[in-house]
Design a protein around this motif. Sequence first.
Motif, short mmCIF file in Angstrom:
data_model
loop_
_atom_site.label_atom_id
_atom_site.label_comp_id
_atom_site.label_asym_id
_atom_site.label_seq_id
_atom_site.Cartn_x
_atom_site.Cartn_y
_atom_site.Cartn_z
N VAL A 1 7.23 9.15 -0.79
CA VAL A 1 6.21 8.10 -0.78
C VAL A 1 6.45 7.18 0.41
O VAL A 1 7.60 6.83 0.72
CB VAL A 1 6.23 7.28 -2.09
N THR A 2 5.37 6.80 1.07
CA THR A 2 5.46 5.82 2.17
C THR A 2 4.81 4.51 1.73
O THR A 2 3.90 4.50 0.88
CB THR A 2 4.77 6.33 3.43
N ALA A 3 5.28 3.38 2.30
CA ALA A 3 4.79 2.06 1.90
C ALA A 3 4.47 1.23 3.13
O ALA A 3 5.15 1.32 4.15
CB ALA A 3 5.82 1.36 1.03
N GLU A 4 3.42 0.40 2.98
CA GLU A 4 3.05 -0.57 4.02
C GLU A 4 2.89 -1.93 3.35
O GLU A 4 2.12 -2.08 2.40
CB GLU A 4 1.75 -0.16 4.70
N ILE A 5 3.64 -2.92 3.84
CA ILE A 5 3.67 -4.25 3.21
C ILE A 5 2.65 -5.17 3.88
O ILE A 5 2.52 -5.17 5.11
CB ILE A 5 5.08 -4.87 3.32
N GLU A 6 1.94 -5.94 3.07
CA GLU A 6 0.97 -6.91 3.59
C GLU A 6 1.23 -8.28 2.93
O GLU A 6 1.06 -8.40 1.72
CB GLU A 6 -0.46 -6.45 3.27
N PRO A 7 1.66 -9.30 3.67
CA PRO A 7 2.00 -9.29 5.10
C PRO A 7 3.39 -8.69 5.34
O PRO A 7 4.17 -8.56 4.40
CB PRO A 7 1.98 -10.78 5.45
N LYS A 8 3.67 -8.37 6.58
CA LYS A 8 4.92 -7.72 6.91
C LYS A 8 6.08 -8.70 7.05
O LYS A 8 7.25 -8.29 6.99
CB LYS A 8 4.77 -6.93 8.22
N THR A 9 5.77 -10.00 7.24
CA THR A 9 6.82 -11.02 7.42
C THR A 9 6.53 -12.23 6.53
O THR A 9 5.39 -12.43 6.07
CB THR A 9 6.90 -11.49 8.88
N ILE A 10 7.56 -13.04 6.27
CA ILE A 10 7.42 -14.31 5.56
C ILE A 10 8.17 -15.39 6.34
O ILE A 10 9.09 -15.09 7.11
CB ILE A 10 7.96 -14.24 4.12
N THR A 11 7.75 -16.63 6.14
CA THR A 11 8.43 -17.77 6.77
C THR A 11 9.27 -18.48 5.72
O THR A 11 8.75 -18.85 4.65
CB THR A 11 7.41 -18.74 7.37
N VAL A 12 10.56 -18.66 5.99
CA VAL A 12 11.47 -19.27 5.02
C VAL A 12 12.22 -20.42 5.68
O VAL A 12 12.41 -20.47 6.90
CB VAL A 12 12.48 -18.26 4.46
N THR A 13 12.64 -21.38 4.82
CA THR A 13 13.48 -22.49 5.26
C THR A 13 14.81 -22.40 4.53
O THR A 13 14.84 -22.35 3.29
CB THR A 13 12.82 -23.84 4.96
N HIS B 1 0.86 -1.19 0.00
CA HIS B 1 0.00 0.00 0.00
C HIS B 1 0.89 1.23 0.00
O HIS B 1 1.66 1.47 0.93
CB HIS B 1 -0.90 0.00 1.24
N LEU B 2 0.79 2.04 -1.08
CA LEU B 2 1.58 3.26 -1.20
C LEU B 2 0.71 4.48 -0.94
O LEU B 2 -0.48 4.49 -1.30
CB LEU B 2 2.19 3.38 -2.61
N SER B 3 1.29 5.52 -0.33
CA SER B 3 0.58 6.78 -0.11
C SER B 3 1.58 7.93 -0.23
O SER B 3 2.75 7.79 0.13
CB SER B 3 -0.09 6.80 1.27
N SER B 4 1.08 9.08 -0.75
CA SER B 4 1.95 10.25 -0.93
C SER B 4 1.10 11.47 -1.22
O SER B 4 0.00 11.37 -1.79
CB SER B 4 2.94 10.01 -2.07
N ALA B 5 1.62 12.64 -0.84
CA ALA B 5 0.97 13.90 -1.20
C ALA B 5 1.39 14.34 -2.60
O ALA B 5 0.79 15.23 -3.19
CB ALA B 5 1.33 14.99 -0.18
N ASN B 6 2.43 13.70 -3.15
CA ASN B 6 2.92 14.01 -4.48
C ASN B 6 2.35 12.99 -5.46
O ASN B 6 2.80 11.84 -5.52
CB ASN B 6 4.46 13.97 -4.49
N ARG B 7 1.36 13.43 -6.21
CA ARG B 7 0.68 12.51 -7.11
C ARG B 7 1.60 11.98 -8.20
O ARG B 7 1.55 10.80 -8.58
CB ARG B 7 -0.53 13.22 -7.75
N ILE B 8 2.46 12.83 -8.72
CA ILE B 8 3.37 12.43 -9.80
C ILE B 8 4.33 11.36 -9.31
O ILE B 8 4.55 10.34 -9.97
CB ILE B 8 4.13 13.65 -10.34
N GLN B 9 4.92 11.56 -8.14
CA GLN B 9 5.86 10.59 -7.59
C GLN B 9 5.18 9.26 -7.27
O GLN B 9 5.74 8.18 -7.48
CB GLN B 9 6.52 11.16 -6.32
N LEU B 10 3.94 9.35 -6.79
CA LEU B 10 3.18 8.13 -6.49
C LEU B 10 2.91 7.33 -7.77
O LEU B 10 3.03 6.10 -7.77
CB LEU B 10 1.86 8.49 -5.81
N ASN B 11 2.58 8.03 -8.84
CA ASN B 11 2.34 7.35 -10.12
C ASN B 11 3.59 6.66 -10.63
O ASN B 11 3.54 5.57 -11.20
CB ASN B 11 1.82 8.35 -11.16
N LEU B 12 4.73 7.29 -10.45
CA LEU B 12 6.00 6.68 -10.88
C LEU B 12 6.27 5.37 -10.15
O LEU B 12 6.71 4.38 -10.75
CB LEU B 12 7.15 7.66 -10.67
#
Length: 382
Positions: free
Chosen positions: A119-131, A72-83
């Motif tokens: 631009v700020t970002a929020e990752i979903e999910p925030k973690t992964i399980t690896v072997t 999930h991306l969010s920004s007050a700069n529309r141009i930068q968010l589109n990039l």
Amino acid sequence: MKKPSQSNWFSGLLALLFALLLFFNANASGSISNISGSNQVYDEMLYNIPVQVEYDQDKYFVSGYEETVNVHLSSANRIQLNLESNEDTRNFQVVADLTKTPLGTSEIQLRVKGLSTAVTAEIEPKTITVTVEKKVTKTFNVEAQIPESIEAEGYKIEKVAVSPKSVEITTGEETAKVIDRVVAPLSNVKQSVDAIKQTVNVQALDSKGQVLSIENPAPQVKVTVDLSLPSKEVGLTISPTGSPPSNVEHYTFNLSEQKVEIRGTKSVLDAINTLELPVDISNIKSSTKQTIKIPTNGEYIVTPEEVEVTINPVFTGTNTSFSETRGQSSVTAYSSQVLPTPVPSSEKINSSSSVSSTSSSTSTESTVENDIENGSSSTPEN
């Protein structure tokens, strides 16, 4: 009493104060508008963003993790968010750093790398399980994995060939220990064929048949399977097409083959009892031979692929038929779609007499044949 000059000076000063007040009020309103406009934030949800796993690929094998996440991306700069939203102009990556992760299964925190500061970002999910395992490469023989539907449809497997017969599988050290067999899974056959030829990626299975993680892309092999198709004999039926001449009452058809063999899947064969043979009867006024290809729809194979048909017209109001039946195995009659011309009553009587005479003649011949079989030497008088 005030002098006029003093009154004018006071009025001018008062006007200046009002002008300054209006000016500052207008600027303040514009500033407030700009501030409120700059506070607008734009959002964008990105799906299936690949996870970049950082580790020593020469020493270790990593498996068991989700390969994509949502961001999930969010920004007050529309141009930068589109990039950053556009895949072609995107700068950021979702990264899982495993450089210090011990062997075994661990939960790893994900982070965004290379994202613009606007631009700020929020990752979903925030973690992964690896072997994480030590990397090993071993050689295994490959066997073809044939779909169950092949035998269920009545196919008989004559020969199976796999090339190459063995492959190198790269995986984790612990995973390699539980590999029971390596297979080349074939996809289903959608139409009647007498051989399957496919190039497929191999899979490693454990003793329970579960697919294990191996290096991607997996090795490929070529598989050829020779099959015997189930078959059955079916009859042929004539399906006339076109318009016959007006004086033709119906046709008889002589077929070089009464039955043909069809080969295909069991479900297809079960649904077929006869095959229709289209025969064009347009403007046929005498005995005519045609070689006709037996139609198929790709779901079955027919042998022979074509038959010879002799078309004999029978004319309205007569018993005349142009017929050539020598060398034919059978005769099939078919009435045309054109209704016959009504026969006058006098001709009906003659026809009935003719039938009676024919019956009488047949009866006499039968009696003579019986007398001969019984040893009688009597012959009919002249």
